[in-house]
Write an enzyme that holds these catalytic residues in place. Sequence first.
Site, PDB file in Angstrom:
ATOM      1  N   LEU A 224       0.873  -1.176   0.000  1.00  0.00           N
ATOM      2  CA  LEU A 224       0.000   0.000   0.000  1.00  0.00           C
ATOM      3  C   LEU A 224       0.907   1.221   0.000  1.00  0.00           C
ATOM      4  O   LEU A 224       1.717   1.398   0.916  1.00  0.00           O
ATOM      5  CB  LEU A 224      -0.893  -0.004   1.247  1.00  0.00           C
ATOM      6  CG  LEU A 224      -1.691   1.285   1.503  1.00  0.00           C
ATOM      7  CD1 LEU A 224      -2.680   1.559   0.368  1.00  0.00           C
ATOM      8  CD2 LEU A 224      -2.442   1.198   2.841  1.00  0.00           C
TER       9      LEU A 224
ATOM     10  N   THR B  16       0.957   5.299  -0.165  1.00  0.00           N
ATOM     11  CA  THR B  16       0.219   6.571  -0.165  1.00  0.00           C
ATOM     12  C   THR B  16       1.005   7.597  -0.996  1.00  0.00           C
ATOM     13  O   THR B  16       2.222   7.491  -1.130  1.00  0.00           O
ATOM     14  CB  THR B  16      -0.001   7.121   1.254  1.00  0.00           C
ATOM     15  OG1 THR B  16       1.225   7.703   1.733  1.00  0.00           O
ATOM     16  CG2 THR B  16      -0.479   6.042   2.219  1.00  0.00           C
TER      17      THR B  16
ATOM     18  N   SER C 112       2.037  10.199  -7.714  1.00  0.00           N
ATOM     19  CA  SER C 112       3.012  11.171  -8.232  1.00  0.00           C
ATOM     20  C   SER C 112       4.399  10.924  -7.657  1.00  0.00           C
ATOM     21  O   SER C 112       4.551  10.270  -6.611  1.00  0.00           O
ATOM     22  CB  SER C 112       2.541  12.583  -7.849  1.00  0.00           C
ATOM     23  OG  SER C 112       3.451  13.562  -8.289  1.00  0.00           O
TER      24      SER C 112
ATOM     25  N   ASP D 224      -4.067   7.739  -3.377  1.00  0.00           N
ATOM     26  CA  ASP D 224      -3.725   9.170  -3.473  1.00  0.00           C
ATOM     27  C   ASP D 224      -4.996  10.008  -3.345  1.00  0.00           C
ATOM     28  O   ASP D 224      -6.084   9.579  -3.745  1.00  0.00           O
ATOM     29  CB  ASP D 224      -3.047   9.458  -4.820  1.00  0.00           C
ATOM     30  CG  ASP D 224      -2.172  10.703  -4.777  1.00  0.00           C
ATOM     31  OD1 ASP D 224      -0.940  10.557  -4.830  1.00  0.00           O
ATOM     32  OD2 ASP D 224      -2.725  11.821  -4.665  1.00  0.00           O
ATOM     33  N   LEU D 225      -4.814  11.214  -2.830  1.00  0.00           N
ATOM     34  CA  LEU D 225      -5.898  12.193  -2.780  1.00  0.00           C
ATOM     35  C   LEU D 225      -6.423  12.452  -4.190  1.00  0.00           C
ATOM     36  O   LEU D 225      -7.622  12.652  -4.397  1.00  0.00           O
ATOM     37  CB  LEU D 225      -5.347  13.500  -2.180  1.00  0.00           C
ATOM     38  CG  LEU D 225      -6.334  14.588  -1.811  1.00  0.00           C
ATOM     39  CD1 LEU D 225      -7.318  14.109  -0.756  1.00  0.00           C
ATOM     40  CD2 LEU D 225      -5.594  15.823  -1.288  1.00  0.00           C
TER      41      LEU D 225
ATOM     42  N   VAL E 280      -5.149  10.965   3.524  1.00  0.00           N
ATOM     43  CA  VAL E 280      -4.453  10.462   4.716  1.00  0.00           C
ATOM     44  C   VAL E 280      -4.793  11.258   5.977  1.00  0.00           C
ATOM     45  O   VAL E 280      -4.520  10.800   7.086  1.00  0.00           O
ATOM     46  CB  VAL E 280      -2.914  10.420   4.529  1.00  0.00           C
ATOM     47  CG1 VAL E 280      -2.513   9.457   3.434  1.00  0.00           C
ATOM     48  CG2 VAL E 280      -2.328  11.809   4.304  1.00  0.00           C
TER      49      VAL E 280
ATOM     50  N   TYR F  68       7.173  22.339   7.390  1.00  0.00           N
ATOM     51  CA  TYR F  68       7.585  21.103   6.711  1.00  0.00           C
ATOM     52  C   TYR F  68       8.700  20.397   7.488  1.00  0.00           C
ATOM     53  O   TYR F  68       8.642  19.186   7.715  1.00  0.00           O
ATOM     54  CB  TYR F  68       8.033  21.460   5.294  1.00  0.00           C
ATOM     55  CG  TYR F  68       8.414  20.284   4.435  1.00  0.00           C
ATOM     56  CD1 TYR F  68       7.440  19.540   3.776  1.00  0.00           C
ATOM     57  CD2 TYR F  68       9.749  19.918   4.256  1.00  0.00           C
ATOM     58  CE1 TYR F  68       7.788  18.460   2.966  1.00  0.00           C
ATOM     59  CE2 TYR F  68      10.102  18.851   3.452  1.00  0.00           C
ATOM     60  CZ  TYR F  68       9.121  18.130   2.810  1.00  0.00           C
ATOM     61  OH  TYR F  68       9.465  17.064   2.010  1.00  0.00           O
TER      62      TYR F  68
END
Length: 245
Positions: free
Chosen positions: A8, A10, A14, A35-36, A60, A153
Amino acid sequence: MLSGRLALVTGGGSGIGRAVCQVMAREGARVVAADLNEASAKETAALLASAEHVGVPLDVTSEESVAAVVRGVRDRYGAPADCVVNSAGINDDSFLVNMIAAQFMKVLDVNLKGTFLVTKLSTNAMIDAKIDGSVVNIASIVGKVSSIGTCNYSASKAGVEAFTRTAAKELGRKGIRCNAILPGFIDTPMVAAMPEKVMKLLVPLIVLGRPGRPEEVAELAAFLASDRASYMTGASVEVTGGYGI
Ligand code: NAI
């Protein structure tokens, strides 16, 4: 290297996540790209060119969405994923003096809370099914080496590293290994969005003289997920071309 395994991934639509899907499929795993951006996840699955791979929508940051994907994988394949790669991530840079709280929290929500939710629900599923597994979290060198404009970040990625070590300690006796990868600057849509003048300053600091390619991170993710890394857990491994050494 991953034959018989179910992955799996996520952020599988991309950049690094897509490359992880490609390398893991090449190594024999069945792959769920999540993915979103559902269309990009399905595009990844199509690139893998076999009906055993799928692309699914996933946010997520939503526990319901993560639970639905974990349940969906088990229903479709009859077992939970035993390789989980947390690659979904965002940045939203700004100098600290200008950063607003919502901008700070948005990045923490995807990068840190998202990693927590996917790791928790997918490892619970492994434990319920009594199978061993491996989690690979994509952190960042920026969580370790300072970088102007990325206080949200960098904090999220340092958090992912610390989270990975604690998860490794709690899950090791249950047969689940957890490791983090710290990429440097990798040529993906995320980095392509960085201002050219910033890249001009950064590239000379990379020992190998160029940004990395997504597959150069993906090869390590596949290795860490596989039994070839059977004695590795709680590690943070840098893939930076020498940036920050
Ligand atoms: P990317 O922007 O190409 O891919 C990120 C993917 O995550 C996208 O497909 C996006 O739709 C997905 N995503 C965003 N929010 C999501 C959500 N809430 N739920 C599910 N999916 C979501 O970026 P890239 O470069 O491939 O980044 C992958 C990971 O690697 C990220 O965690 C990033 O922080 C990390 N990283 C990237 C570096 C780079 O230089 N490209 C360096 C260090 C770390």
